[in-house]
Design a protein around this motif. Structure first.
Motif, mmCIF file in Angstrom:
data_model
loop_
_atom_site.group_PDB
_atom_site.id
_atom_site.type_symbol
_atom_site.label_atom_id
_atom_site.label_comp_id
_atom_site.label_asym_id
_atom_site.label_seq_id
_atom_site.Cartn_x
_atom_site.Cartn_y
_atom_site.Cartn_z
ATOM 1 N N GLU A 112 -14.635 7.148 8.959
ATOM 2 C CA GLU A 112 -15.314 6.883 7.752
ATOM 3 C C GLU A 112 -15.424 8.028 6.630
ATOM 4 O O GLU A 112 -15.845 8.207 5.531
ATOM 5 C CB GLU A 112 -16.855 6.216 7.974
ATOM 6 C CG GLU A 112 -17.588 7.121 8.788
ATOM 7 C CD GLU A 112 -17.524 7.336 9.996
ATOM 8 O OE1 GLU A 112 -18.195 8.297 10.789
ATOM 9 O OE2 GLU A 112 -16.870 6.650 10.493
ATOM 10 N N LYS B 74 -2.423 6.189 6.714
ATOM 11 C CA LYS B 74 -3.780 5.946 6.035
ATOM 12 C C LYS B 74 -4.237 4.454 6.494
ATOM 13 O O LYS B 74 -5.066 3.858 7.038
ATOM 14 C CB LYS B 74 -3.597 6.099 4.598
ATOM 15 C CG LYS B 74 -4.928 5.381 3.981
ATOM 16 C CD LYS B 74 -4.914 5.817 2.389
ATOM 17 C CE LYS B 74 -5.890 4.922 1.617
ATOM 18 N NZ LYS B 74 -5.057 3.980 1.059
ATOM 19 N N GLN B 75 -3.031 3.277 6.148
ATOM 20 C CA GLN B 75 -3.345 2.370 6.776
ATOM 21 C C GLN B 75 -3.327 1.861 8.107
ATOM 22 O O GLN B 75 -4.130 1.129 8.604
ATOM 23 C CB GLN B 75 -2.340 1.155 5.986
ATOM 24 C CG GLN B 75 -2.534 -0.153 5.718
ATOM 25 C CD GLN B 75 -1.447 -1.103 5.336
ATOM 26 O OE1 GLN B 75 -0.544 -0.625 4.848
ATOM 27 N NE2 GLN B 75 -1.698 -2.430 5.893
ATOM 28 N N ARG C 137 -11.310 -0.008 10.125
ATOM 29 C CA ARG C 137 -12.195 -0.588 9.309
ATOM 30 C C ARG C 137 -12.023 -2.278 9.824
ATOM 31 O O ARG C 137 -13.114 -2.753 10.069
ATOM 32 C CB ARG C 137 -12.196 -0.375 8.115
ATOM 33 C CG ARG C 137 -13.431 -0.505 7.162
ATOM 34 C CD ARG C 137 -13.214 -0.101 5.553
ATOM 35 N NE ARG C 137 -12.986 1.326 5.722
ATOM 36 C CZ ARG C 137 -14.099 2.059 5.661
ATOM 37 N NH1 ARG C 137 -15.264 1.778 5.439
ATOM 38 N NH2 ARG C 137 -13.706 3.395 5.285
ATOM 39 N N ASP D 64 -7.727 2.943 7.411
ATOM 40 C CA ASP D 64 -8.056 1.673 6.819
ATOM 41 C C ASP D 64 -7.944 0.301 7.640
ATOM 42 O O ASP D 64 -8.827 -0.433 7.757
ATOM 43 C CB ASP D 64 -6.847 1.493 5.679
ATOM 44 C CG ASP D 64 -7.229 2.244 4.327
ATOM 45 O OD1 ASP D 64 -8.027 2.981 4.512
ATOM 46 O OD2 ASP D 64 -6.232 2.126 3.691
ATOM 47 N N GLY D 65 -7.044 0.702 8.656
ATOM 48 C CA GLY D 65 -6.919 -0.513 9.603
ATOM 49 C C GLY D 65 -8.055 -0.428 10.853
ATOM 50 O O GLY D 65 -8.410 -1.514 10.906
ATOM 51 N N SER E 197 0.859 -1.076 0.029
ATOM 52 C CA SER E 197 0.018 -0.020 0.166
ATOM 53 C C SER E 197 0.888 1.363 -0.057
ATOM 54 O O SER E 197 0.495 2.385 -0.172
ATOM 55 C CB SER E 197 -1.081 0.143 1.088
ATOM 56 O OG SER E 197 -0.319 0.304 2.539
ATOM 57 N N LYS F 203 -9.797 8.081 1.201
ATOM 58 C CA LYS F 203 -8.702 7.269 0.500
ATOM 59 C C LYS F 203 -7.672 8.243 -0.492
ATOM 60 O O LYS F 203 -7.126 7.428 -1.465
ATOM 61 C CB LYS F 203 -9.185 5.981 -0.016
ATOM 62 C CG LYS F 203 -10.334 5.006 0.626
ATOM 63 C CD LYS F 203 -9.587 4.829 1.760
ATOM 64 C CE LYS F 203 -10.588 4.082 2.879
ATOM 65 N NZ LYS F 203 -10.295 4.139 4.218
ATOM 66 N N THR G 288 -4.840 9.499 0.184
ATOM 67 C CA THR G 288 -3.363 9.153 0.468
ATOM 68 C C THR G 288 -2.654 10.330 0.560
ATOM 69 O O THR G 288 -1.301 10.343 0.695
ATOM 70 C CB THR G 288 -2.602 8.482 -0.545
ATOM 71 O OG1 THR G 288 -3.873 7.488 -1.230
ATOM 72 C CG2 THR G 288 -1.684 7.424 -0.256
ATOM 73 N N CYS H 145 -12.596 9.236 5.669
ATOM 74 C CA CYS H 145 -11.575 9.147 4.785
ATOM 75 C C CYS H 145 -12.072 8.541 3.451
ATOM 76 O O CYS H 145 -12.968 7.791 3.259
ATOM 77 C CB CYS H 145 -10.572 7.976 5.244
ATOM 78 S SG CYS H 145 -9.249 7.646 4.162
#
Lengths: 414, 419
Positions: free
Chosen positions: B17, B42-43, B50, B47-48, A184, B21, B23, B19
């Motif tokens: 929520e 982000k991850q 979620r 993202d994580g 990613s 995405k 980046t 976000c």
């Protein structure tokens, strides 16, 4: 805290307006709720690419036929022609070299492999004067192994239509192993950072490109060069022994971030103050004037100014907000030019000209924003927060941002 | 027992929520740039989150590599509280127990009390190379690190002995949250603050026993203790702000950021009654000057070339403009702006052996700017940034309040409001 001018919104429009005002000696502040849409920059600014579904050859001519409500018409055709010359000069003073003409579109090769008409292109990318010829017959597309944000097959398919023999090659370098571990994070900006850090990597890379492109006439690469320093692009071009065509990758865009950094730097070097990550919460109005705004970070230390510019963007940047039944301007509660009846916002055919795309803040003929039907004397609107155009359909977004903000700056300087 | 997926538990009280995405946050993450082991904001954040809501086993211990600089939040165009999401995930899901070393580094209050009592012995000992090597080997505190010196007399002691009695001579009053650094390591900064506030016509008082703001406890996952201290401090602030109508000012950007924002966001400790009246001294002074209620007069012979470094938490607060505006008011200052970059220390983070390389890598662009700036010294509002810059460059670092105190013409300033 007192300024001459305060601009709400730190994107292309806000920065252009701020730079122009600061160049004329105004003490300016920009309040930006976060990083801007310049991070999605494709490398080109469109003035007018399409009209009624037809490609536009001469934007300045075509503009004349636009409806009266269109921002270009409201700025005035003569003014547009003049400001279209001024815009690239302003960008140039910020260290961003663009080329192109407002009376004749040129073309750029898109990530979908097609030629698209445009007005100004930053010098990372290649300008094509015709849309039916690709100047080379044998091309190689090179990509970094594991880099998913560059879709080589689209480009190859597109170029086949121009009778170009295209090969795709992937390659790996040990310098990218570290970022590849985390799929990613194998993003264009992270690749760019590796090249920013040292000449050795770039040298090794250029040698590799020269080897892999032997027997080809042109090299095609994703635009992942020069995040914090532009030299990487110029160095690379000089090291590769044949023409190099860069193609935008999926955002965040490397040339875009560089542009944002340089524009902000120019603004700050001129004495401007850029408040990043702050939100205007409300305005204080007095006798049809906006006297001050209150922000989240500065609370009861209000930001005052003689004139304000709203350059807060359209729906995506939340300059305008639509809920199920309500359309509104969320920062200052300004009037909106748009249908009250939510049934009329959408055309059920997705690719049609969507009505909501034309919505924006209502202004008078001098771009003063309206509140409760009355223009606020010292509050101007610029950029995509203005209604009257479907920038997506027309290919006019950047042109509207640049030219309306220059026009508004001129109104303030009068 | 594992929860069923469709129960309302997979909703979150943070705004992950929001976000989209895009980046953009990852571009501005200083850690990601130098340490690919970190999954990036982000991850790690939205993202994580979620995934973690579905199953806490998705928690990744590498989230501890986050510096909590909040630069991702400043960059986010959609106002996602990325840094908070990451820190909350560590608090909720991390199974790693803090090490002895972490407890020593985090307990600035206890360690400070002991060390300042024995300062003449402690200072030279912890500075010795063999001792630093032992600390490196046993405690995993990197041997490159030099601990800030402990003061022989604590600020609180000095205040009670030499300053307290004079403070009631003034008509207006503020409380001062001095923080651990001023108390145990660098009382001069507190003395400078009192000098300026007195010159501005304000009496300065201490809170009814302040405790460490707890920032190091939070970052070392000692949450219970951090929450206890937070509750204590909010009560102490209330006694000043609500009961006595005395605002609280501080000279530490991180302490004040923690008290204003991290208490409610990370520890769930409500601070509504005190938040607006808890701020940095530079902001308090700026407001007075900006609204015409105060004028500072400066010495005519003060001449210095100074660069200002924006600490990450100042970037998040958006308050560096107050410090820089005050500095620019001093006529003899040649002011140099530095591009806002993280210095890499992040409190106790950079002291840990495993983080040393990342820490210095993060800070390098800042160090290079400082080295080439040709300034007399660097100004900054954060004490740990000060240590990091002094350890990593040839320049000394001063707090804006100390610079103002040095340049201030006290008599002339007092005369203006005494008339």
């Amino acid at each position: 805290m007192k300024f001459d001018n305060i601009i709400i919104g730190g994107g292309l429009s806000g920065l252009t307006c701020g730079i122009k005002l600061a160049e004329q000696g105004k003490k300016c502040a920009i309040v930006s709720s976060g990083q801007s849409a310049i991070h999605f920059f494709s490398g080109s600014f469109d003035l007018l690419g399409k009209l009624n579904g037809q490609e536009v050859k001469n934007p300045l001519e075509a503009i004349k036929t636009l409806p009266d409500a269109h921002p270009y018409q409201r700025v005035g055709i003569k003014n547009i022609a003049r400001l279209a010359v001024e815009a690239p000069q302003l960008l140039d003073r910020a260290g961003l070299q663009f080329s192109g003409k407002s009376d004749q579109n040129h073309f750029v090769l898109t990530p979908m492999g097609i030629m698209k008409p445009t007005w100004l292109t930053i010098d990372d990318f290649t300008r094509f004067e015709q849309n039916d010829v690709f100047p080379w017959k044998k091309a190689v597309i090179l990509n970094f192994s594991g880099f998913l944000d560059f879709h080589t097959l689209f480009v190859q398919d597109g170029l086949k239509k121009y009778d170009v023999d295209v090969q795709i090659k992937n390659f790996a370098m040990k310098e990218f192993e570290a970022i590849r571990r985390n799929p990613s994070e194998m993003r264009s900006t992270n690749i760019a950072k590796v090249f920013d850090q040292g000449e050795d990597v770039l040298n090794e890379f250029a040698q590799k490109v020269n080897q892999l492109s032997e027997g080809f006439e042109v090299v095609i690469l994703p635009a992942v060069f020069g995040l914090f320093t532009k030299n990487v692009v110029t160095d690379l071009k000089s090291m590769i022994n044949k023409p190099l065509v860069l193609i935008p990758a999926i955002p965040p865009s490397v040339p875009g971030i560089r542009s944002q950094i340089l524009l902000r730097k120019r603004f700050e070097e001129l004495g401007g103050t850029y408040f990043l990550g702050d939100i205007v919460e409300e305005g204080t109005f007095k006798n049809n004037r906006l006297v001050a705004v209150q922000t989240n970070n500065h609370g009861n230390i209000k930001l005052e100014a003689d004139q304000f510019v709203l350059a807060s963007g359209s729906f995506y940047s939340k300059g305008i907000v639509a809920t199920r039944d309500k359309l509104y301007e969320p920062i200052l509660g300004l009037d909106i030019d748009g249908d009250i009846d939510s049934e009329k916002w959408l055309d059920e055919k997705f690719f049609n000209d969507q009505p909501y795309m034309h919505y924006g803040v209502k202004t008078d003929s001098g771009f003063r924003a309206l509140k409760n039907g009355k223009p606020i004397e010292n509050l101007f609107a610029a950029g995509s927060v203005l209604g009257g155009a479907n920038a997506l359909k027309e290919g006019s977004g950047a042109g509207i941002s640049l030219l309306t903000s220059l026009h508004v700056a001129e109104q303030i300087l009068k | 027992m594992k929860k069923e997926i469709f129960e309302p538990f997979n909703s979150s009280d943070n705004n992950f929520e929001q976000c989209v995405k895009c980046t953009i946050c990852t571009v501005y993450c200083p850690v990601l740039e130098v340490n690919p082991d970190y999954p990036g904001p982000k991850q790690s954040g939205p993202d994580g989150e979620r995934l973690r809501l579905k199953d806490p086993n998705f928690f990744d211990e590498s989230l501890k590599l986050c510096l909590n600089c909040k630069r991702c939040e400043v960059a986010c165009p959609h106002g996602v509280k990325i840094g908070d999401i990451i820190q909350l995930a560590r608090i909720k899901y991390s199974k790693k127990k803090p090490k002895v070393r972490d407890m020593i580094l985090a307990n600035t209050d206890i360690v400070g009390t002991m060390a300042s009592t024995f300062a003449p012995i402690v200072n030279p000992i912890v500075a010795l190379k063999p001792v630093r090597l032992i600390m490196d080997g046993v405690l995993k505190i990197d041997h490159h690190r030099i601990f800030p010196k402990y003061a022989g007399m604590r600020f609180e002691t000095w205040y009670r002995r030499y300053a307290a009695s004079k403070q009631n001579d003034f008509k207006k009053h503020v409380s001062y949250f001095h923080g651990c650094y001023v108390n145990y390591n660098f009382p001069k900064q507190g003395k400078d603050l009192i000098k300026i506030m007195n010159a501005a016509g304000y009496g300065v008082h201490l809170l009814e026993k302040e405790k460490c703001c707890g920032v190091a406890l939070i970052s070392n996952n000692l949450i219970k203790q951090a929450t206890k201290q937070a509750r204590h401090n909010v009560e102490a602030f209330k006694k000043s702000i609500v009961d006595k109508n005395m605002p609280v000012i501080s000279t530490s950007s991180t302490c004040i950021f923690t008290i204003r924002d991290e208490y409610p966001h990370l520890l769930g400790v409500k601070n509504d009654e005190i938040r607006d009246k808890s701020e940095l001294a530079t902001r308090f002074l700026f407001r007075l000057i900006d609204s015409g209620k105060l004028k500072l007069v400066f010495k005519k012979d003060y001449r210095k070339r100074i660069a200002y470094h924006t600490p990450c938490h100042m970037e998040k607060l958006g308050w560096s403009i107050y410090s820089t505006a005050l500095l620019k008011m001093i006529p003899g200052i040649d002011f140099v702006s530095l591009e806002s970059r993280c210095c890499g220390i992040a409190g106790t983070y950079g002291f840990k052996k495993e983080n040393y390389k990342t820490s210095q890598g993060v800070g390098k662009p800042l160090f290079d700017q400082i080295e080439s700036s040709d300034v007399d010294f660097v100004a900054t509002d954060c004490e740990t940034c000060k240590w990091q810059i002094e350890m990593s460059t040839a320049k000394k670092v001063e707090h804006p309040i100390s610079i103002l105190a040095e340049a201030l013409d006290v008599e002339a300033t007092v005369k203006l409001w005494q008339k």
